[in-house]
Every structure is written in C-alpha cells, then in structure tokens.
Motif scaffolding. Structure first.
Motif, PDB file in Angstrom:
ATOM      1  N   GLY A  50       0.611  -1.049  -0.137  1.00  0.00           N
ATOM      2  CA  GLY A  50      -0.026  -0.090   0.331  1.00  0.00           C
ATOM      3  C   GLY A  50       0.960   1.050  -0.112  1.00  0.00           C
ATOM      4  O   GLY A  50       0.810   2.177  -0.561  1.00  0.00           O
ATOM      5  N   TRP A  51       1.842   0.943   0.873  1.00  0.00           N
ATOM      6  CA  TRP A  51       3.582   2.718   0.708  1.00  0.00           C
ATOM      7  C   TRP A  51       2.962   2.881  -0.620  1.00  0.00           C
ATOM      8  O   TRP A  51       3.311   3.480  -0.567  1.00  0.00           O
ATOM      9  N   ILE A  52       3.661   1.111  -1.006  1.00  0.00           N
ATOM     10  CA  ILE A  52       4.608   1.917  -3.006  1.00  0.00           C
ATOM     11  C   ILE A  52       3.261   2.482  -3.672  1.00  0.00           C
ATOM     12  O   ILE A  52       3.720   3.207  -4.123  1.00  0.00           O
ATOM     13  N   ALA A  53       1.632   1.581  -3.356  1.00  0.00           N
ATOM     14  CA  ALA A  53       1.404   2.364  -4.468  1.00  0.00           C
ATOM     15  C   ALA A  53       0.888   4.007  -4.340  1.00  0.00           C
ATOM     16  O   ALA A  53       0.436   4.378  -4.964  1.00  0.00           O
ATOM     17  N   GLU A  54       0.732   4.300  -2.831  1.00  0.00           N
ATOM     18  CA  GLU A  54       1.010   5.406  -2.638  1.00  0.00           C
ATOM     19  C   GLU A  54       2.160   6.439  -2.657  1.00  0.00           C
ATOM     20  O   GLU A  54       1.789   7.985  -2.509  1.00  0.00           O
ATOM     21  N   ASP A  55       3.238   5.700  -2.507  1.00  0.00           N
ATOM     22  CA  ASP A  55       4.938   6.058  -3.117  1.00  0.00           C
ATOM     23  C   ASP A  55       4.782   7.445  -1.744  1.00  0.00           C
ATOM     24  O   ASP A  55       5.336   8.434  -1.528  1.00  0.00           O
ATOM     25  N   ARG A  56       4.974   6.349  -0.394  1.00  0.00           N
ATOM     26  CA  ARG A  56       4.965   6.564   0.520  1.00  0.00           C
ATOM     27  C   ARG A  56       6.069   6.569   0.737  1.00  0.00           C
ATOM     28  O   ARG A  56       7.027   6.426   0.789  1.00  0.00           O
ATOM     29  N   LYS A  57       6.828   8.121   2.010  1.00  0.00           N
ATOM     30  CA  LYS A  57       8.144   8.302   1.842  1.00  0.00           C
ATOM     31  C   LYS A  57       8.815   8.224   3.498  1.00  0.00           C
ATOM     32  O   LYS A  57       9.238   8.778   3.768  1.00  0.00           O
ATOM     33  N   ALA A  58       8.239   7.066   3.392  1.00  0.00           N
ATOM     34  CA  ALA A  58       8.473   5.698   4.419  1.00  0.00           C
ATOM     35  C   ALA A  58      10.195   5.298   4.802  1.00  0.00           C
ATOM     36  O   ALA A  58      10.725   4.684   4.244  1.00  0.00           O
ATOM     37  N   THR A  59      10.949   5.834   5.454  1.00  0.00           N
ATOM     38  CA  THR A  59      11.885   4.942   6.003  1.00  0.00           C
ATOM     39  C   THR A  59      12.377   3.090   6.069  1.00  0.00           C
ATOM     40  O   THR A  59      12.862   2.789   5.100  1.00  0.00           O
TER      41      THR A  59
END
Length: 227
Positions: free
Chosen positions: A72-81
């Motif tokens: 899900g984070w990849i899909a939304e381009d989340r800048k999560a470390t």
C-alpha cells in the motif's frame, strides 16, 4: 561567495522519473512478498518490519499484514524510511543479478565528472535510501559513478521539504550553506534549501520554470562560475 559543493536530487534531476516509477517501484512491488517471507528471520529485516508495525500503528501485524501495508505504501509513494530501506535491499538483489541498470541522464554524468575533476564536492540527497542511491549510481548504464560522490543523504536527515533537513546536511558537509548548490526538480524542495541558506537551481527537463529559482533543462547549461 563561490560554490564549493553540489548537492543533487536524483528522481527527475539526475535520473528519469519514469525509471523510478515504471521500473524500480514495480520491481520492488513484484519481489517484496517473497523477499520478506524468505528473509524474515534476518536481524536487518526484522528491524525494518518492526519499524513498519510502529509507523502503521499495527504493533501486532503478522508478516502477511506487514506485506499488505508495504505494498500500500508503494502504491501511494509513501516516503517511509523502512519502506525505502526494504526497497533498497530488493533492488540490490536485482542490480546484482543484472536485472536492473540505473538510469542517469548523459548530461548529468558528463557534468558530475567535470565538476569532480574541477575539485567540487558532490553529494546526493534523495527520498530513496542511501543504499538505493548508491545502487543507481554504482550500477548505472554509464558504469560505476559512486567514486564521484563524497556523501549521501536520505530521509534519515529529515523530509526534503523542510529547511531543517538541509541545515543538518550543511552541518554534515562542513561548508557554509551559501557555498553549497542544491539541484532539484521540485519547487518545495528548492524553497526549503533556499530557506536554509543554500544556493539553488531547478531542473525542468520538459521545459517550464520552477518559480523563485533559476531553472534549466539540462546539467549541460549550469554555470557554476556565476555564483
């Protein structure tokens, strides 16, 4: 005051946005489930998976749920470390297997080599992990470019749209802020760097202007002598 160091963004600046979104992100998404399941008992991966649980607020998430969160984070381009760290690990396997080659614009390669030869310090600041940065430049279509760079910075230095992040980087580089030139294709990043005292030039490879900053379409026309 003359420029003594260049700090550059990657995506949209030295390298194509499409390479990141059309090649790297899909590669990570395809390989992430198997990578996590196959390496779940390794200390480095355990650390990142625990960070995912903490940042998502799901402390009890099992491996399958953690994988769902990451995708899900990849899909939304989340800048999560922790996501960036995991993507870097997956891409490392792809580069080592010869399945990936880092894209760097030829004009960027030529300018970076020239600036290095002329004695400028070269640094990278990207939302991708330091490992991912080193892979793009180390396994690039133009060969190993990592000897050009004196340092790399990622989101562990702070968000790219906050001035304090650039102040931390300036302190690490050890030069006055006004002697460092920041290159990016994002106005908000350039604004933050400018607020921290750095010089700025915007890259608009498709043309146009990045408001409030000198804007060029190519590294080839950047004149460091004018500062």
């Amino acid at each position: 005051m003359p420029i003594k160091a260049i700090l550059t963004d990657i995506e949209g600046t030295t390298s194509s946005v499409s390479f990141v979104f059309d090649v790297l992100f899909p590669y990570a998404a395809r390989h992430l489930p198997d990578f996590v399941l196959n390496h779940a008992d390794e200390p480095l991966l355990i650390e990142q998976l625990d960070a995912v649980r903490a940042q998502s607020g799901e402390a009890d998430a099992d491996l399958i749920r953690v994988i769902e969160i990451l995708l899900g984070w990849i899909a939304e381009d989340r800048k999560a470390t922790p996501l960036k760290a995991l993507q870097g690990m997956i891409w490392a396997e792809g580069y080592q297997a010869g399945q990936l080659k880092g894209h760097v614009y030829p004009d960027a390669v030529e300018a970076l080599k020239r600036w290095k030869a002329e004695g400028y310090g070269l640094y990278v600041y990207s939302s991708g992990s330091i490992q991912a940065q080193q892979l793009i430049f180390g396994c690039s279509e133009a060969g190993d470019l990592t000897p050009l760079f004196s340092g790399y910075f990622d989101t562990t230095s702070g968000p790219k749209r906050e001035a304090d992040s650039y102040r931390r980087i300036v302190e690490s580089i050890g030069l006055p802020a006004e002697e460092i030139l920041f290159l990016s294709d994002i106005v908000e990043e350039l604004d933050a760097a400018q607020q921290a005292g750095l010089q700025t030039i915007g890259l608009a490879r498709e043309g146009g202007e990045l408001r409030g900053h000198d804007t060029v379409a190519s590294f080839a026309v950047i004149d460091l002598d004018r500062f």
